[in-house]
Scaffold this motif. Structure first.
Motif, PDB file in Angstrom:
ATOM      1  N   PHE A   1     -12.581  22.855 -10.648  1.00 13.00           N
ATOM      2  CA  PHE A   1     -12.456  21.788  -9.660  1.00 13.00           C
ATOM      3  C   PHE A   1     -13.719  20.938  -9.617  1.00 13.00           C
ATOM      4  CE2 PHE A   1      -9.254  24.489  -7.124  1.00 13.00           C
ATOM      5  CZ  PHE A   1      -8.175  23.805  -7.661  1.00 13.00           C
ATOM      6  N   GLU A   2     -14.859  21.588  -9.620  1.00 17.21           N
ATOM      7  CA  GLU A   2     -16.125  20.858  -9.540  1.00 17.21           C
ATOM      8  C   GLU A   2     -16.355  19.987 -10.770  1.00 17.21           C
ATOM      9  OE1 GLU A   2     -18.857  24.048  -8.942  1.00 17.21           O
ATOM     10  OE2 GLU A   2     -18.494  24.169  -6.770  1.00 17.21           O
ATOM     11  N   ASP A   3     -15.939  20.470 -11.934  1.00 14.68           N
ATOM     12  CA  ASP A   3     -16.150  19.728 -13.177  1.00 14.68           C
ATOM     13  C   ASP A   3     -15.144  18.603 -13.389  1.00 14.68           C
ATOM     14  OD1 ASP A   3     -18.253  21.399 -13.700  1.00 14.68           O
ATOM     15  OD2 ASP A   3     -17.214  22.613 -15.205  1.00 14.68           O
ATOM     16  N   ASN A   4     -13.931  18.767 -12.862  1.00 10.44           N
ATOM     17  CA  ASN A   4     -12.860  17.832 -13.208  1.00 10.44           C
ATOM     18  C   ASN A   4     -12.236  17.063 -12.039  1.00 10.44           C
ATOM     19  OD1 ASN A   4     -12.271  18.608 -16.249  1.00 10.44           O
ATOM     20  ND2 ASN A   4     -12.498  20.537 -15.139  1.00 10.44           N
ATOM     21  N   TYR A   5     -12.387  17.563 -10.819  1.00 13.07           N
ATOM     22  CA  TYR A   5     -11.691  16.946  -9.687  1.00 13.07           C
ATOM     23  C   TYR A   5     -12.602  16.748  -8.470  1.00 13.07           C
ATOM     24  CZ  TYR A   5      -7.162  17.506 -12.024  1.00 13.07           C
ATOM     25  OH  TYR A   5      -6.119  17.410 -12.901  1.00 13.07           O
ATOM     26  N   LYS A   6     -13.887  16.563  -8.680  1.00 14.18           N
ATOM     27  CA  LYS A   6     -14.814  16.473  -7.546  1.00 14.18           C
ATOM     28  C   LYS A   6     -14.559  15.244  -6.685  1.00 14.18           C
ATOM     29  CE  LYS A   6     -18.506  14.321 -10.280  1.00 14.18           C
ATOM     30  NZ  LYS A   6     -19.930  14.452 -10.729  1.00 14.18           N
ATOM     31  N   ASP A   7     -13.886  14.219  -7.216  1.00 10.39           N
ATOM     32  CA  ASP A   7     -13.594  13.016  -6.448  1.00 10.39           C
ATOM     33  C   ASP A   7     -12.273  13.086  -5.693  1.00 10.39           C
ATOM     34  OD1 ASP A   7     -15.926  11.689  -7.166  1.00 10.39           O
ATOM     35  OD2 ASP A   7     -15.036  10.867  -8.988  1.00 10.39           O
TER      36      ASP A   7
ATOM     37  N   MET B   1       0.851  -1.182   0.000  1.00 10.03           N
ATOM     38  CA  MET B   1       0.000   0.000   0.000  1.00 10.03           C
ATOM     39  C   MET B   1       0.891   1.238   0.000  1.00 10.03           C
ATOM     40  SD  MET B   1      -3.213   0.892   2.581  1.00 10.03           S
ATOM     41  CE  MET B   1      -2.243   1.353   4.021  1.00 10.03           C
ATOM     42  N   ALA B   2       0.412   2.316  -0.608  1.00 12.86           N
ATOM     43  CA  ALA B   2       1.182   3.563  -0.645  1.00 12.86           C
ATOM     44  C   ALA B   2       0.254   4.735  -0.363  1.00 12.86           C
ATOM     45  CB  ALA B   2       1.858   3.736  -2.005  1.00 12.86           C
ATOM     46  N   ALA B   3       0.714   5.646   0.498  1.00 13.00           N
ATOM     47  CA  ALA B   3      -0.045   6.858   0.816  1.00 13.00           C
ATOM     48  C   ALA B   3       0.409   7.974  -0.102  1.00 13.00           C
ATOM     49  CB  ALA B   3       0.173   7.243   2.282  1.00 13.00           C
ATOM     50  N   MET B   4      -0.540   8.645  -0.750  1.00 17.33           N
ATOM     51  CA  MET B   4      -0.140   9.680  -1.704  1.00 17.33           C
ATOM     52  C   MET B   4      -1.252  10.686  -1.954  1.00 17.33           C
ATOM     53  SD  MET B   4      -0.220   7.637  -5.356  1.00 17.33           S
ATOM     54  CE  MET B   4       0.301   6.049  -4.728  1.00 17.33           C
ATOM     55  N   TYR B   5      -0.869  11.761  -2.622  1.00 19.04           N
ATOM     56  CA  TYR B   5      -1.815  12.802  -3.022  1.00 19.04           C
ATOM     57  C   TYR B   5      -2.605  12.350  -4.245  1.00 19.04           C
ATOM     58  CZ  TYR B   5       0.513  16.093   0.090  1.00 19.04           C
ATOM     59  OH  TYR B   5       1.008  16.726   1.199  1.00 19.04           O
ATOM     60  N   PRO B   6      -3.825  12.881  -4.414  1.00 24.20           N
ATOM     61  CA  PRO B   6      -4.623  12.499  -5.580  1.00 24.20           C
ATOM     62  C   PRO B   6      -3.981  12.878  -6.907  1.00 24.20           C
ATOM     63  CG  PRO B   6      -5.627  14.348  -4.405  1.00 24.20           C
ATOM     64  CD  PRO B   6      -4.555  13.807  -3.526  1.00 24.20           C
ATOM     65  N   ALA B   7      -3.142  13.927  -6.901  1.00 20.35           N
ATOM     66  CA  ALA B   7      -2.477  14.331  -8.138  1.00 20.35           C
ATOM     67  C   ALA B   7      -1.549  13.235  -8.663  1.00 20.35           C
ATOM     68  CB  ALA B   7      -1.674  15.608  -7.903  1.00 20.35           C
ATOM     69  N   TYR B   8      -0.976  12.452  -7.745  1.00 19.72           N
ATOM     70  CA  TYR B   8      -0.085  11.359  -8.153  1.00 19.72           C
ATOM     71  C   TYR B   8      -0.857  10.068  -8.406  1.00 19.72           C
ATOM     72  CZ  TYR B   8       3.254  14.709  -6.308  1.00 19.72           C
ATOM     73  OH  TYR B   8       3.961  15.848  -6.069  1.00 19.72           O
TER      74      TYR B   8
END
Length: 285
Positions: A273-279, A212-219
């Protein structure tokens, strides 16, 4: 006509002449003032160039969105994309760029302490939902005893990762250590998990080699993963680590930096953000 009457007539003429001259002078002054105002309005303000260092989407996307908007404000935004999470702060501290956009406040504070610099958080832009992912397991309960978990190796994100593990019942930390936690602060680890510290930018690549790896959503996003759908665990509170626009103490209050901050917290960015990264992203404004 008597001499007395002549004097009265002359006085009236002089008074009339004085009034006329005052009116003429007043009109001339108004015309001159109007001319000066029109001249000032016609003279275009000098455009200011602002260099901002950044790393990856959605940071680069946000800057691309505000670039044409800033043009309307008389600011030419120059986006400098760098390759690691050390260069943007070095460039800002050495005045090679005017601001950067890639980090949360604890990471910035860590840099200031280590380098005796004076970087300043201007405005929080978004909260990135921090999570831990696995290619081998679908549920955190399936993580076996002795599993290897990759976490970031910089102090700010090491502490963040360990706190997230504690929040989800995987370990227990010394009381009061909080986000300053290191592996030495783990006082309970019933399943004997092994924490492997790697460079922040290498966490996604490490996913094949660890449990398992902890990371930011961008990665996580380039791997097709989002925290709300795919993370085995997520952080309970991410507001402490909002991604900020960062400048220096000497320019944080400048007109150009403040215009940039205003545009980065505008409706266009919120909609993006709402259109592309809401998750994976929550606006911090």
């Amino acid at each position: 006509m008597s001499r007395k009457n002549n004097m009265k007539t002359n006085l009236k003429l002089l008074t009339l002449f004085a009034v006329v001259m005052l009116l003429v002078a007043g009109c001339g002054g108004q015309k001159q003032a109007a001319s000066e105002t029109q001249s000032k309005e016609a003279t275009p303000q000098k455009e200011v160039t602002l260099k901002v260092a950044t790393l990856i989407p959605p940071m680069t996307d946000v800057l691309d969105i505000v670039k044409p908007l800033l043009k309307q404000d008389g600011v030419n935004l120059e986006i400098v994309v760098l390759s690691d999470n050390i260069q943007p702060n070095n460039a800002l501290a050495s005045h090679e760029v005017d601001a950067n956009f890639f980090q949360h406040a604890p990471f910035m504070q860590q840099y200031n302490e280590s380098n005796k610099s004076d970087l300043v958080a201007v405005k929080p832009i978004y909260n990135a939902i921090y999570g831990a992912y696995s290619k081998k397991y679908k549920n955190i309960k399936d993580l076996p005893e002795g599993a290897t978990i990759a976490i970031a190796n910089d102090p700010a994100n090491t502490g963040r990762s360990l706190v997230m593990m504690e929040q989800n019942g995987l370990i227990k930390l010394k009381e009061g250590v909080g986000y300053n936690a290191t592996q030495a602060d783990i006082i309970e680890n019933k399943k004997k998990f092994v924490f492997k510290e790697v460079d922040l930018l290498m966490l996604a690549r490490s996913l094949d080699d660890v449990d398992m790896a902890a990371m930011y959503p961008a990665y996580a996003k380039p791997l097709g993963l989002t925290p709300k759908k795919d993370a085995l665990i997520t952080e309970k509170d991410d507001t402490h680590f909002a991604i900020n626009l960062v400048a220096r103490k000497d320019n944080v209050d400048s007109d150009a930096i403040q215009k940039l901050a205003k545009r980065m917290t505008g409706p266009e960015v919120r909609k993006f953000f709402e259109d592309n990264y809401k998750d994976s992203v929550v606006p911090a404004f």
